[in-house]
Motif scaffolding. Sequence first.
Motif, PDB file in Angstrom:
ATOM      1  N   ILE A 101      -4.210 -16.013  26.263  1.00  0.00           N
ATOM      2  CA  ILE A 101      -2.882 -15.880  25.740  1.00  0.00           C
ATOM      3  C   ILE A 101      -2.430 -17.221  25.228  1.00  0.00           C
ATOM      4  O   ILE A 101      -2.585 -18.262  26.054  1.00  0.00           O
ATOM      5  N   ALA A 102      -2.101 -17.634  24.201  1.00  0.00           N
ATOM      6  CA  ALA A 102      -1.667 -18.799  23.429  1.00  0.00           C
ATOM      7  C   ALA A 102      -0.216 -18.757  23.157  1.00  0.00           C
ATOM      8  O   ALA A 102       0.437 -17.983  23.365  1.00  0.00           O
ATOM      9  N   GLY A 103       0.147 -19.927  22.663  1.00  0.00           N
ATOM     10  CA  GLY A 103       1.391 -20.398  22.441  1.00  0.00           C
ATOM     11  C   GLY A 103       2.188 -19.265  21.450  1.00  0.00           C
ATOM     12  O   GLY A 103       3.317 -18.801  21.301  1.00  0.00           O
ATOM     13  N   HIS A 104       1.320 -19.173  20.525  1.00  0.00           N
ATOM     14  CA  HIS A 104       1.625 -18.133  19.359  1.00  0.00           C
ATOM     15  C   HIS A 104       2.024 -16.738  19.892  1.00  0.00           C
ATOM     16  O   HIS A 104       3.051 -16.086  19.559  1.00  0.00           O
ATOM     17  N   ASP A 105       1.235 -16.473  20.827  1.00  0.00           N
ATOM     18  CA  ASP A 105       1.677 -14.919  21.419  1.00  0.00           C
ATOM     19  C   ASP A 105       2.745 -14.955  22.198  1.00  0.00           C
ATOM     20  O   ASP A 105       3.808 -13.899  22.175  1.00  0.00           O
ATOM     21  N   ILE A 106       3.080 -16.169  22.975  1.00  0.00           N
ATOM     22  CA  ILE A 106       4.340 -15.997  23.857  1.00  0.00           C
ATOM     23  C   ILE A 106       5.591 -16.120  22.749  1.00  0.00           C
ATOM     24  O   ILE A 106       6.461 -15.647  22.979  1.00  0.00           O
ATOM     25  N   ALA A 107       5.376 -17.089  21.645  1.00  0.00           N
ATOM     26  CA  ALA A 107       6.482 -17.018  20.532  1.00  0.00           C
ATOM     27  C   ALA A 107       6.598 -15.762  20.087  1.00  0.00           C
ATOM     28  O   ALA A 107       7.813 -15.517  19.995  1.00  0.00           O
ATOM     29  N   ARG A 129      -0.898 -11.025  21.304  1.00  0.00           N
ATOM     30  CA  ARG A 129      -1.576 -10.339  22.378  1.00  0.00           C
ATOM     31  C   ARG A 129      -0.923  -9.721  23.546  1.00  0.00           C
ATOM     32  O   ARG A 129      -1.329  -8.737  24.014  1.00  0.00           O
ATOM     33  N   LEU A 130       0.502  -9.806  23.523  1.00  0.00           N
ATOM     34  CA  LEU A 130       1.255  -9.573  24.480  1.00  0.00           C
ATOM     35  C   LEU A 130       2.275  -8.046  23.998  1.00  0.00           C
ATOM     36  O   LEU A 130       3.327  -8.085  23.824  1.00  0.00           O
ATOM     37  N   THR A 131       1.353  -7.131  23.599  1.00  0.00           N
ATOM     38  CA  THR A 131       1.966  -5.926  23.300  1.00  0.00           C
ATOM     39  C   THR A 131       1.519  -4.649  23.984  1.00  0.00           C
ATOM     40  O   THR A 131       0.369  -4.686  24.589  1.00  0.00           O
ATOM     41  N   LEU A 132       2.172  -3.525  23.897  1.00  0.00           N
ATOM     42  CA  LEU A 132       1.619  -2.061  24.365  1.00  0.00           C
ATOM     43  C   LEU A 132       0.524  -1.866  23.523  1.00  0.00           C
ATOM     44  O   LEU A 132      -0.347  -1.177  24.409  1.00  0.00           O
ATOM     45  N   SER A 133       0.361  -1.773  22.293  1.00  0.00           N
ATOM     46  CA  SER A 133      -0.676  -1.500  21.499  1.00  0.00           C
ATOM     47  C   SER A 133      -1.842  -2.128  21.981  1.00  0.00           C
ATOM     48  O   SER A 133      -2.866  -1.675  22.084  1.00  0.00           O
ATOM     49  N   LEU A 147       8.417  -3.190  22.906  1.00  0.00           N
ATOM     50  CA  LEU A 147       7.026  -2.779  23.343  1.00  0.00           C
ATOM     51  C   LEU A 147       5.859  -3.226  22.521  1.00  0.00           C
ATOM     52  O   LEU A 147       4.792  -3.386  23.090  1.00  0.00           O
ATOM     53  N   GLY A 148       6.244  -3.619  21.514  1.00  0.00           N
ATOM     54  CA  GLY A 148       5.057  -4.174  20.634  1.00  0.00           C
ATOM     55  C   GLY A 148       4.250  -3.245  19.939  1.00  0.00           C
ATOM     56  O   GLY A 148       2.969  -3.296  19.848  1.00  0.00           O
ATOM     57  N   VAL A 149       5.162  -2.287  19.470  1.00  0.00           N
ATOM     58  CA  VAL A 149       4.230  -1.166  18.777  1.00  0.00           C
ATOM     59  C   VAL A 149       4.642  -1.348  17.126  1.00  0.00           C
ATOM     60  O   VAL A 149       5.895  -1.397  16.682  1.00  0.00           O
TER      61      VAL A 149
END
Length: 145
Positions: free
Chosen positions: A15-21, A135-139, A79-81
């Motif tokens: 998990i990178a800063g991009h994913d958290i942002a 990367r932090l999504t339900l999908s 949810l990240g869909v």
Amino acid sequence: MQTTSSVAASASTRIAGHDIATLLLRLALGTMFIAHGLTKLLVWTLAGTGEFFASIGLPAWMAWPITGLELVGGALLILGVRVRWVALILAAELIGASMPHLANGWMFTAPDGGWEYPVFLAVTALALSLLDDGRLTLSRLVQQR
């Protein structure tokens, strides 16, 4: 010693800063859309929202799909869909929501609200639509299983 495949696998799950942002943008925008949709539904009511829409030249019936779009779109962002598409559609909705405020000036605290807030949210949603989902999504969670 790590093999090339284990290094690649490790890098692909990190998990990178991009994913958290991206997650923070999704959570903030999604929460804002749900709050605005619930305000239209529970505070102003759909009939009252329709009356407001009619007062600014929109068809009153637009209150129903706009409220639904905000509620469902906000939940999908959280949810990240289909984040990119949902954010793009919501950015277009926010550009439309900015139109009644253009003549009121910049600050949203101006009488009848200025355009600063809806335009800022439109740009934020547009920026989110240009990013990958992160990367932090339900999908991603469903894909990994």
